[in-house]
Design a protein around this motif. Structure first.
Motif, PDB file in Angstrom:
ATOM      1  N   THR A 109      48.319  57.897   2.851  1.00 42.62           N
ATOM      2  CA  THR A 109      49.751  57.634   3.022  1.00 42.62           C
ATOM      3  C   THR A 109      50.039  57.116   4.422  1.00 42.62           C
ATOM      4  O   THR A 109      50.842  56.189   4.604  1.00 42.62           O
ATOM      5  CB  THR A 109      50.570  58.923   2.764  1.00 42.62           C
ATOM      6  OG1 THR A 109      50.266  59.411   1.458  1.00 42.62           O
ATOM      7  CG2 THR A 109      52.063  58.647   2.863  1.00 42.62           C
ATOM      8  N   ALA A 110      49.389  57.702   5.428  1.00 47.96           N
ATOM      9  CA  ALA A 110      49.577  57.261   6.816  1.00 47.96           C
ATOM     10  C   ALA A 110      49.160  55.800   6.975  1.00 47.96           C
ATOM     11  O   ALA A 110      49.847  55.006   7.626  1.00 47.96           O
ATOM     12  CB  ALA A 110      48.780  58.155   7.763  1.00 47.96           C
ATOM     13  N   PHE A 111      48.035  55.428   6.370  1.00 50.66           N
ATOM     14  CA  PHE A 111      47.553  54.049   6.455  1.00 50.66           C
ATOM     15  C   PHE A 111      48.542  53.087   5.775  1.00 50.66           C
ATOM     16  O   PHE A 111      48.845  52.011   6.300  1.00 50.66           O
ATOM     17  CB  PHE A 111      46.185  53.923   5.782  1.00 50.66           C
ATOM     18  CG  PHE A 111      45.020  54.357   6.634  1.00 50.66           C
ATOM     19  CD1 PHE A 111      45.175  55.303   7.648  1.00 50.66           C
ATOM     20  CD2 PHE A 111      43.753  53.846   6.429  1.00 50.66           C
ATOM     21  CE1 PHE A 111      44.101  55.711   8.429  1.00 50.66           C
ATOM     22  CE2 PHE A 111      42.668  54.239   7.192  1.00 50.66           C
ATOM     23  CZ  PHE A 111      42.845  55.176   8.201  1.00 50.66           C
ATOM     24  N   LEU A 112      49.032  53.480   4.598  1.00 50.49           N
ATOM     25  CA  LEU A 112      49.932  52.601   3.848  1.00 50.49           C
ATOM     26  C   LEU A 112      51.296  52.483   4.535  1.00 50.49           C
ATOM     27  O   LEU A 112      51.926  51.416   4.481  1.00 50.49           O
ATOM     28  CB  LEU A 112      50.107  53.124   2.420  1.00 50.49           C
ATOM     29  CG  LEU A 112      48.854  53.101   1.546  1.00 50.49           C
ATOM     30  CD1 LEU A 112      49.137  53.738   0.193  1.00 50.49           C
ATOM     31  CD2 LEU A 112      48.330  51.673   1.360  1.00 50.49           C
ATOM     32  N   ALA A 113      51.739  53.565   5.150  1.00 47.67           N
ATOM     33  CA  ALA A 113      53.006  53.504   5.896  1.00 47.67           C
ATOM     34  C   ALA A 113      52.890  52.515   7.048  1.00 47.67           C
ATOM     35  O   ALA A 113      53.801  51.715   7.299  1.00 47.67           O
ATOM     36  CB  ALA A 113      53.379  54.894   6.414  1.00 47.67           C
ATOM     37  N   ARG A 114      51.757  52.534   7.738  1.00 46.11           N
ATOM     38  CA  ARG A 114      51.535  51.577   8.836  1.00 46.11           C
ATOM     39  C   ARG A 114      51.465  50.154   8.295  1.00 46.11           C
ATOM     40  O   ARG A 114      52.017  49.226   8.899  1.00 46.11           O
ATOM     41  CB  ARG A 114      50.252  51.950   9.575  1.00 46.11           C
ATOM     42  CG  ARG A 114      49.842  50.973  10.695  1.00 46.11           C
ATOM     43  CD  ARG A 114      50.976  50.708  11.683  1.00 46.11           C
ATOM     44  NE  ARG A 114      51.496  51.918  12.265  1.00 46.11           N
ATOM     45  CZ  ARG A 114      51.629  52.144  13.563  1.00 46.11           C
ATOM     46  NH1 ARG A 114      51.240  51.223  14.421  1.00 46.11           N
ATOM     47  NH2 ARG A 114      52.169  53.251  13.999  1.00 46.11           N
ATOM     48  N   LEU A 115      50.788  49.966   7.175  1.00 52.25           N
ATOM     49  CA  LEU A 115      50.705  48.639   6.541  1.00 52.25           C
ATOM     50  C   LEU A 115      52.102  48.122   6.204  1.00 52.25           C
ATOM     51  O   LEU A 115      52.441  46.969   6.510  1.00 52.25           O
ATOM     52  CB  LEU A 115      49.867  48.723   5.261  1.00 52.25           C
ATOM     53  CG  LEU A 115      49.929  47.506   4.340  1.00 52.25           C
ATOM     54  CD1 LEU A 115      49.234  46.315   4.980  1.00 52.25           C
ATOM     55  CD2 LEU A 115      49.305  47.830   2.976  1.00 52.25           C
ATOM     56  N   LYS A 116      52.909  48.963   5.602  1.00 51.81           N
ATOM     57  CA  LYS A 116      54.242  48.560   5.174  1.00 51.81           C
ATOM     58  C   LYS A 116      55.100  48.152   6.366  1.00 51.81           C
ATOM     59  O   LYS A 116      55.836  47.157   6.309  1.00 51.81           O
ATOM     60  CB  LYS A 116      54.905  49.711   4.405  1.00 51.81           C
ATOM     61  CG  LYS A 116      56.190  49.319   3.702  1.00 51.81           C
ATOM     62  CD  LYS A 116      56.717  50.447   2.825  1.00 51.81           C
ATOM     63  CE  LYS A 116      58.067  50.057   2.249  1.00 51.81           C
ATOM     64  NZ  LYS A 116      58.669  51.107   1.432  1.00 51.81           N
ATOM     65  N   LYS A 117      54.956  48.896   7.462  1.00 53.98           N
ATOM     66  CA  LYS A 117      55.733  48.604   8.671  1.00 53.98           C
ATOM     67  C   LYS A 117      55.251  47.317   9.334  1.00 53.98           C
ATOM     68  O   LYS A 117      56.054  46.441   9.682  1.00 53.98           O
ATOM     69  CB  LYS A 117      55.639  49.772   9.648  1.00 53.98           C
ATOM     70  CG  LYS A 117      56.455  49.576  10.915  1.00 53.98           C
ATOM     71  CD  LYS A 117      56.354  50.806  11.815  1.00 53.98           C
ATOM     72  CE  LYS A 117      57.200  50.614  13.079  1.00 53.98           C
ATOM     73  NZ  LYS A 117      57.135  51.808  13.963  1.00 53.98           N
ATOM     74  N   LYS A 118      53.944  47.189   9.494  1.00 54.10           N
ATOM     75  CA  LYS A 118      53.395  46.042  10.220  1.00 54.10           C
ATOM     76  C   LYS A 118      53.607  44.728   9.470  1.00 54.10           C
ATOM     77  O   LYS A 118      53.879  43.690  10.081  1.00 54.10           O
ATOM     78  CB  LYS A 118      51.901  46.260  10.487  1.00 54.10           C
ATOM     79  CG  LYS A 118      51.305  45.198  11.408  1.00 54.10           C
ATOM     80  CD  LYS A 118      49.870  45.505  11.794  1.00 54.10           C
ATOM     81  CE  LYS A 118      49.336  44.405  12.715  1.00 54.10           C
ATOM     82  NZ  LYS A 118      47.919  44.607  13.058  1.00 54.10           N
ATOM     83  N   LYS A 119      53.495  44.767   8.145  1.00 52.85           N
ATOM     84  CA  LYS A 119      53.611  43.547   7.331  1.00 52.85           C
ATOM     85  C   LYS A 119      55.023  43.342   6.782  1.00 52.85           C
ATOM     86  O   LYS A 119      55.253  42.401   6.008  1.00 52.85           O
ATOM     87  CB  LYS A 119      52.607  43.597   6.172  1.00 52.85           C
ATOM     88  CG  LYS A 119      51.141  43.562   6.614  1.00 52.85           C
ATOM     89  CD  LYS A 119      50.783  42.224   7.235  1.00 52.85           C
ATOM     90  CE  LYS A 119      49.309  42.128   7.567  1.00 52.85           C
ATOM     91  NZ  LYS A 119      48.955  40.822   8.161  1.00 52.85           N
ATOM     92  N   ASN A 120      55.949  44.245   7.162  1.00 52.74           N
ATOM     93  CA  ASN A 120      57.343  44.147   6.686  1.00 52.74           C
ATOM     94  C   ASN A 120      57.422  44.071   5.157  1.00 52.74           C
ATOM     95  O   ASN A 120      58.153  43.252   4.591  1.00 52.74           O
ATOM     96  CB  ASN A 120      58.049  42.924   7.298  1.00 52.74           C
ATOM     97  CG  ASN A 120      58.215  43.061   8.798  1.00 52.74           C
ATOM     98  OD1 ASN A 120      58.634  44.125   9.276  1.00 52.74           O
ATOM     99  ND2 ASN A 120      57.886  42.008   9.530  1.00 52.74           N
ATOM    100  N   LEU A 121      56.646  44.914   4.500  1.00 48.88           N
ATOM    101  CA  LEU A 121      56.608  44.907   3.049  1.00 48.88           C
ATOM    102  C   LEU A 121      57.862  45.570   2.480  1.00 48.88           C
ATOM    103  O   LEU A 121      58.338  46.586   2.994  1.00 48.88           O
ATOM    104  CB  LEU A 121      55.372  45.660   2.542  1.00 48.88           C
ATOM    105  CG  LEU A 121      54.005  45.114   2.985  1.00 48.88           C
ATOM    106  CD1 LEU A 121      52.886  45.972   2.432  1.00 48.88           C
ATOM    107  CD2 LEU A 121      53.829  43.655   2.545  1.00 48.88           C
ATOM    108  N   THR A 122      58.387  45.001   1.424  1.00 44.99           N
ATOM    109  CA  THR A 122      59.592  45.560   0.794  1.00 44.99           C
ATOM    110  C   THR A 122      59.263  46.385  -0.444  1.00 44.99           C
ATOM    111  O   THR A 122      60.138  47.069  -0.972  1.00 44.99           O
ATOM    112  CB  THR A 122      60.566  44.434   0.396  1.00 44.99           C
ATOM    113  OG1 THR A 122      59.884  43.534  -0.498  1.00 44.99           O
ATOM    114  CG2 THR A 122      61.053  43.683   1.618  1.00 44.99           C
TER     115      THR A 122
END
Length: 371
Positions: free
Chosen positions: A112-125
C-alpha cells in the motif's frame, strides 16, 4: 467493466489467500481481475530481501519487531517505505499500464505504501483501496492517496476521528476468506470425509502458510491430557518442520498435513485450533465456529489480533507452554465453555467479507464514474 489489479505480497500466505478470495468474488460479478505478487514482480531480489528480513526478525528478534510496531503508533517512521517506493514507481507504473488497470487494490501494508507513492508521483486518478488483513487498525495504514479502507475492526468511528479520515472511507467488512464448509454439517461427518477418526476430539495446530511455531513443544505438552485426541499438524510449506514432527512420539494420533487447499475443511472438522493469531487463520476459524487457543503470537500485529479476539470472548491465550493443556481441557471438554466460545464466534464472524468488499468497491467505482 473495470480492470481490477490486486497487489499482494508473498510475505506470509494470508495476503495471497485474501487476494484469491477477492478475485473469485469479483470474477463471479463479471469483472476482469489480475493478482500481482508485488515485490517479486518488481524484482525477485526485492522479494527475497523483504521475506528473509521479516522471517529473521519474527523468528530471531520478535521483540524488536514488536517494539518497531508499537513505536510506529506514535511516530511515522514507517513512511520510509513510501520513500523506498519512489525507486520502484516506473516498474509499478509499467505493470498497471500493461494490465490496463482502472482499480488498484492492495492486501499488504508495505505494498500500500508503494502504491500510494506511485499514485502521488504519477498523479494517477484511479482509485486505490486497501484491504487490511489484521483485526486491528494501525496508524501506519493511513495515506491520503487511499480511497477506501476495508477492515474487520468495528472501531472505525474512533479511528476516522483520530486520523482525520472521512467515515465514508472506512468499511467494517471483515477479512476476505475463501468459502467455508456448511457449518450445519457435523464435525464428525467432515472428519469422516477427510479420512480422520470421526469420533475423536480433534485439535488443529496452525502456523500459517509458512508453518511457523513450536509444534514439537505443543505436541509434547499435550501428552498431559488424560483423554486421547487426534492432532492435525498443518505444516504449510515448511518441509523441515514436517520431518521434525515425524520424529515425535505421542500417545495421540498425529496427522501431518502440508500445504493444502482444504485448510478450511480441516479447520471446520476440528474442535479447536492452536494458532499464533494470524489475521486470515483466525478469520477462517471464526467463520468455521472453531474455538481458538492462542500461543506465542508475533509481537505487534498478532498480539493485537489476539487481544481483539480475547476481548470478544472467542479465544483464550496461553501465556506459557505449560498452560496449553489446562486451557484446552477447559475449552474442549467443558461443554458450557465450548458452547460459549462457539456462540461468541458466531456473533463476530464475517464469512461473506470477500463478497461484501467486492460489492462495495463496485459501487464506489460506479459512483465515481457517474460523478
Amino acid at each position: 467493466m473495470s480492470q481490477i489489479t490486486i497487489f499482494s505480497a508473498s510475505i506470509g500466505n494470508g495476503h495471497n489467500e485474501a487476494s484469491k478470495a477477492l478475485k473469485a468474488q469479483f470474477e463471479q460479478q463479471g469483472e476482469t481481475v489480475t493478482i500481482i505478487d508485488t515485490f517479486h514482480s518488481i524484482h525477485p531480489l526485492l522479494h527475497k530481501t523483504f521475506l528473509e528480513l521479516y522471517l529473521r526478525m519474527i523468528e530471531k528478534t520478535p521483540r524488536l519487531w514488536g517494539r518497531l510496531y508499537r513505536y510506529s503508533e506514535e511516530y511515522s517512521w514507517f513512511l520510509v517505505l513510501d520513500q523506498l517506493g519512489t525507486f520502484f514507481c516506473e516498474k509499478l507504473n509499467s505493470i498497471i499500464t500493461k494490465q490496463r488497470t482502472s482499480v488498484m487494490i492492495s492486501t499488504h501494508p508495505f505494498v500500500t505504501a508503494f502504491l500510494a507513492r506511485l499514485k502521488k508521483k504519477k498523479n494517477l486518478t484511479m482509485p486505490l483501496y486497501t484491504v487490511i488483513t489484521d483485526l486491528y487498525l494501525h496508524p501506519a495504514y493511513v495515506r491520503p492517496e487511499i480511497d477506501g479502507y476495508f477492515t474487520a475492526s468495528p472501531h472505525i468511528d474512533h479511528f476516522a476521528q483520530e486520523h482525520n479520515l472521512s467515515l465514508e472511507q472506512l468499511f467494517c467488512t471483515g477479512i476476505p476468506i475463501k468459502e467455508i464448509p456448511d457449518i450445519n454439517i457435523p464435525r464428525w461427518k467432515l472428519r469422516n470425509d477427510l479420512k480422520l477418526q470421526p469420533d475423536e476430539k480433534t485439535i488443529l495446530i496452525s502456523g500459517g502458510g509458512l508453518g511457523l511455531g513450536k509444534y514439537e513443544e505443543i505436541i509434547r505438552t499435550l501428552e498431559e491430557l488424560q483423554q486421547n485426541i487426534q492432532i492435525l499438524c498443518m505444516t504449510g510449506t515448511n518441509k523441515e518442520l514436517e520431518e521434525k514432527i515425524r520424529q515425535c512420539r505421542s500417545k495421540h494420533r498425529l496427522h501431518i498435513i502440508s500445504y493444502t487447499n482444504q485448510f478450511t475443511n480441516y479447520l471446520r472438522a476440528s474442535d479447536l485450533v492452536i494458532s499464533k493469531a494470524g489475521g486470515l487463520t483466525v478469520s477462517e476459524a471464526l467463520a468455521c465456529e472453531t474455538p481458538i487457543l492462542i500461543y506465542q503470537p508475533v509481537p505487534g500485529h498478532e498480539e493485537d489480533n489476539a487481544q481483539f479476539l480475547i476481548d470478544f470472548g472467542t479465544a483464550v491465550k496461553a501465556e506459557r507452554i505449560e498452560d496449553i493443556s489446562s486451557h484446552l481441557e477447559e475449552m474442549v471438554f467443558n461443554e458450557e465453555t465450548y458452547h460459549q466460545l462457539v456462540s461468541n464466534a458466531r456473533k463476530l464472524k464475517k464469512p461473506d467479507a470477500a463478497r461484501h468488499i467486492a460489492y462495495v468497491i463496485k459501487q464506489l467505482v460506479r459512483t465515481k464514474q457517474v460523478l
